[in-house]
Design a protein around this motif. Sequence first.
Motif, short mmCIF file in Angstrom:
data_model
loop_
_atom_site.label_atom_id
_atom_site.label_comp_id
_atom_site.label_asym_id
_atom_site.label_seq_id
_atom_site.Cartn_x
_atom_site.Cartn_y
_atom_site.Cartn_z
N GLN A 26 -86.73 72.68 -6.24
CA GLN A 26 -87.35 72.14 -7.44
C GLN A 26 -87.75 70.71 -7.18
N ARG A 61 -94.87 78.90 -16.51
CA ARG A 61 -93.83 79.53 -15.71
C ARG A 61 -93.47 78.62 -14.54
N GLY A 62 -92.19 78.45 -14.28
CA GLY A 62 -91.74 77.61 -13.18
C GLY A 62 -91.36 76.20 -13.62
N THR A 64 -88.95 73.92 -15.72
CA THR A 64 -87.61 73.97 -16.33
C THR A 64 -87.12 72.55 -16.58
N MET A 84 -90.15 71.25 -11.67
CA MET A 84 -91.15 72.24 -11.34
C MET A 84 -90.65 73.02 -10.12
N ALA A 85 -90.77 74.33 -10.15
CA ALA A 85 -90.34 75.16 -9.03
C ALA A 85 -91.10 74.75 -7.77
N GLY A 86 -90.39 74.64 -6.67
CA GLY A 86 -90.99 74.27 -5.40
C GLY A 86 -90.48 72.93 -4.94
#
Length: 92
Positions: A26, A61-62, A64, A84-86
């Motif tokens: 993240q 989406r992604g 959080t 953010m995811a990634g």
Amino acid sequence: MERQAPQDGHPRLDPVRRARHRFPDQAGEQVLVQGKGSVTARDPQVTTAVKDVVSRLERIRGITGIETPLVSKDGRSVLVNFDMAGTDEQVE
């Protein structure tokens, strides 16, 4: 080749695997909303913009960990933090 456990008891990992082990996938991100001129964080233009930012982030989406918006000491700016995811590199 045998893995040796270092003194802390964890098996030795290559640097990339070690980095993945320690850091989640993240990236911390921020949105800054700032009033122009005499417009402050409490003015309707800014509060509406902040609510819009949070609402849009919630639908992606992604995204959080959206935090409660923070108002600057001078009362002009509002900061919205989220994850953010990634990894940092993937998100750029």
